[in-house]
Design an enzyme around this catalytic site. Structure first.
Site, PDB file in Angstrom:
ATOM      1  N   GLY A 101      -4.437   3.357   6.002  1.00  0.00           N
ATOM      2  CA  GLY A 101      -4.954   3.813   4.612  1.00  0.00           C
ATOM      3  C   GLY A 101      -3.533   3.021   3.593  1.00  0.00           C
ATOM      4  O   GLY A 101      -2.356   4.102   4.227  1.00  0.00           O
ATOM      5  N   ARG A 104       0.179   4.653  -1.123  1.00  0.00           N
ATOM      6  CA  ARG A 104       0.700   4.970  -1.754  1.00  0.00           C
ATOM      7  C   ARG A 104       0.382   3.226  -2.493  1.00  0.00           C
ATOM      8  O   ARG A 104       1.391   3.081  -3.726  1.00  0.00           O
ATOM      9  CB  ARG A 104       1.739   5.256  -1.730  1.00  0.00           C
ATOM     10  CG  ARG A 104       2.862   4.995  -1.169  1.00  0.00           C
ATOM     11  CD  ARG A 104       4.169   4.584  -0.789  1.00  0.00           C
ATOM     12  NE  ARG A 104       4.833   4.211   0.524  1.00  0.00           N
ATOM     13  CZ  ARG A 104       6.333   4.420   0.805  1.00  0.00           C
ATOM     14  NH1 ARG A 104       7.022   4.633   0.110  1.00  0.00           N
ATOM     15  NH2 ARG A 104       6.824   3.940   1.832  1.00  0.00           N
ATOM     16  N   GLY A 137       2.179   9.294  -3.627  1.00  0.00           N
ATOM     17  CA  GLY A 137       1.931   8.336  -4.226  1.00  0.00           C
ATOM     18  C   GLY A 137       2.466   7.712  -3.931  1.00  0.00           C
ATOM     19  O   GLY A 137       2.586   6.412  -4.445  1.00  0.00           O
ATOM     20  N   ASP A 273      -0.143  -1.550  11.596  1.00  0.00           N
ATOM     21  CA  ASP A 273      -1.248  -1.346  10.334  1.00  0.00           C
ATOM     22  C   ASP A 273       0.432  -1.908   9.317  1.00  0.00           C
ATOM     23  O   ASP A 273       0.154  -2.047   7.934  1.00  0.00           O
ATOM     24  CB  ASP A 273      -0.850   0.111   9.820  1.00  0.00           C
ATOM     25  CG  ASP A 273       0.331   0.644   9.548  1.00  0.00           C
ATOM     26  OD1 ASP A 273       0.950   0.912  11.383  1.00  0.00           O
ATOM     27  OD2 ASP A 273       0.719   1.344   8.811  1.00  0.00           O
ATOM     28  N   ASN A 274       1.667  -2.654   9.818  1.00  0.00           N
ATOM     29  CA  ASN A 274       2.674  -3.984   8.832  1.00  0.00           C
ATOM     30  C   ASN A 274       2.392  -4.260   9.539  1.00  0.00           C
ATOM     31  O   ASN A 274       3.670  -5.816   9.639  1.00  0.00           O
ATOM     32  CB  ASN A 274       3.960  -2.288   9.040  1.00  0.00           C
ATOM     33  CG  ASN A 274       3.555  -1.319   8.520  1.00  0.00           C
ATOM     34  OD1 ASN A 274       3.538  -0.913   7.609  1.00  0.00           O
ATOM     35  ND2 ASN A 274       4.760  -0.086   9.173  1.00  0.00           N
TER      36      ASN A 274
END
Length: 529
Positions: A101, A104, A137, A273-274
């Site tokens: 998820g 940041r 974050g 996820d990228n």
């Protein structure tokens, strides 16, 4: 600062997290969690992209306003903004990592511009979210400047990419261990505003498949097609529409990676996820640019041993990542043959696009059998031998192709390639083989029948002179950390025209100096930001 028109379909049409607050938690059956950016002490605009501003309907006066810095640091929300952090998972370095998820990154909303285009605005470094795990974050100026700079440079290079609107200093320090060697230090903080039609990624679908949350998975697939792949709306059969969608994702990913290889870009951390579902370069972290041509080079210290994401492996890794996406959407598509056809399409499109782009880099318009864009076995051999020569001779990829555009088979040009070598001994050792390769190349050009001036012009349109080399980015970072933004501003201006020789641009076109070969930030980087 003028008003922006928001149409936030992501949060209006997809299921959200029923819990509120920043506390870290597993988030099930939801595509996002609502969370506001965390205000910073002293927001100050460091840089902005006027081109992205124009996309959104913002001008110089808007960018220089106090409100702009406050909004794009996360201190103030504009009417219509509905901030959230997205839920997704991913395979990291080949292993399933579970829920990840936006740890940041906080999306402010979806802007609809005057042309009816949709642009998501996302702040990176805007504070903790439910997906931050043990992190704060925040982001440092070092990594934020690199992301801002490279996002815009890639656009001007013609590479599919997300964009960046602004870079805002926070007036706060962030502690990071840049090399993960037990020596953390405080660094200036910053927030970059990333801009894209969508920030949905492969991992957005993987997380729901991994949990058996098929209703949410199906909802997200159909939402993504309806919002972001409107060209598929004419397909009335839902099953076929999903198959066509996967094929389009494969096609766009192939084109993106082929362009990476054209300009010498190494993403550095191609986790699922990228990977953007739109086939855009996303998440600029420990990326790098090939200086001396080396297919085994990776800029990521975390990947230094296995080199999974090295330059030459990027086409294969993208294919592997698409396999993971296919596995994730299978519970909804349920057609193995169709998914395999999509994966085969990736390989076909990549090979065709790579051949086309490499042919353009060499200034060739026809294959040896006379077909436009054909495969041409002899041309493949010519390029393969060149790549081997570039590697063994330790030559600079970017500079070699620019010098090759000036190569005239009918003229003696001593020293034309002298400055592309990183080592004098290798230059001497390679001289004979380079001369023989140039003779083969000259014979091949003769068969083209294209005037030298026209060929040179064509080659210079696809072979950049200026790319955001790591050592140049580090120089801009070093200056910015002292409050000097002039280096960044000049560098950004040069990168707006990467194919055109610019007055006083020599220092941005030179190969990596010896002092930068092993300097942190100039050679390899970590994910720390």
């Amino acid at each position: 600062m003028r008003e922006l028109k928001f149409d936030n379909r992501f949060v209006h049409e997809l299921p959200g997290d029923p819990e509120s607050g920043r506390h870290v938690r597993p988030v099930h059956e939801a595509c996002y969690s609502r969370v506001d950016p965390l205000p910073v002490r002293a927001p100050a605009l460091l840089a902005w992209s006027r081109e992205v501003g124009e996309l959104l309907g913002l001008d110089e006066a808007d960018a220089r306003s106090r409100e702009f810095a406050e909004v794009f640091a996360g201190n103030r929300l504009l009417p219509g903004m509905e901030p959230y952090a997205a839920c997704y998972g991913g395979h990291q370095f080949g292993n399933w990592a579970g829920q990840l998820g936006d740890g940041r990154a906080i999306t402010l909303g979806e802007v609809i511009n005057r042309r009816g285009e949709r642009w998501e605005l996302q702040l990176k470094g805007a504070g903790p979210t439910p997906y931050s795990r043990h992190a704060d974050g925040r982001a440092v100026l070092r990594s934020s400047l690199r992301e801002f700079l490279c996002s815009e440079a890639m656009h001007h290079l013609g590479v599919p990419t997300t964009r960046a609107l602004s870079l805002v200093g926070t007036g706060e320090e962030v502690v990071r261990d840049m090399l993960y060697d037990g020596h953390p230090r405080p660094e200036p903080g910053a927030v970059v505003c990333r801009v894209a039609p969508s920030f949905i990624r492969f991992g957005s679908f993987e997380i729901f498949a991994s949990r058996g949350e098929e209703s949410v998975l199906e909802h997200l697939i159909d939402f993504t097609i309806a919002r972001d792949f409107r060209e598929l709306a004419g397909e009335t059969d839902p099953a076929l529409r999903r198959v066509r969608w996967f094929e389009e994702v494969c096609r766009r990913t192939a084109v993106m990676v082929a362009h990476w290889m054209r300009v010498g870009f190494v993403h550095g951390v191609m986790n699922t996820d990228n990977m953007s579902i739109l086939g855009l370069t996303i998440d600029y972290g420990p990326y790098g640019w090939i200086d001396d041509f080396d297919p085994d080079w990776t800029p990521n210290t975390t990947d230094a041993f296995h080199r999974r994401y090295r330059f030459g492996e990027q086409p294969r890794i993208a294919h592997w990542n698409l396999w993971q996406l296919a596995n994730a959407i299978y519970p909804v598509v349920r057609d193995v043959d169709a998914l395999e056809r999509g994966l085969a399409l990736y390989a076909e499109v990549y090979e065709a696009e790579h051949r086309r782009l490499m042919r353009e880099k060499l200034g060739l318009t026809r294959s040896v059998d006379g077909n436009e864009g054909g495969a041409g076995g002899a041309d493949e051999a010519l390029l393969g031998d060149l790549h081997r020569l570039l590697r063994e001779g330790e030559m600079d990829m970017t500079l070699f192709f620019r010098r090759l555009a000036a190569f005239d088979p009918a003229a003696v040009q001593p020293g034309l390639f002298d400055d592309v070598f990183y080592d004098a001994a290798r230059r001497e050792a390679s001289a004979g083989e380079l001369e023989r390769w140039l003779q083969r190349y000259a014979a091949r050009l003769e068969g083209e029948g294209v005037a030298q001036a026209l060929r040179s012009e064509r080659m210079n349109r696809v072979n950049p002179l200026y790319v955001p080399r790591n050592y140049l980015a580090q120089q801009a970072i070093d200056a910015a950390e002292t409050g000097d933004l002039s280096v960044l501003e000049r560098w950004l201006e040069v990168l707006r025209h990467p194919y055109t020789e610019q007055p006083d641009g020599e220092r941005f076109a030179g190969k990596r100096p010896d002092w930068a070969r092993d300097k942190p930030g100039c050679s390899m980087l970590s994910c720390s930001s």
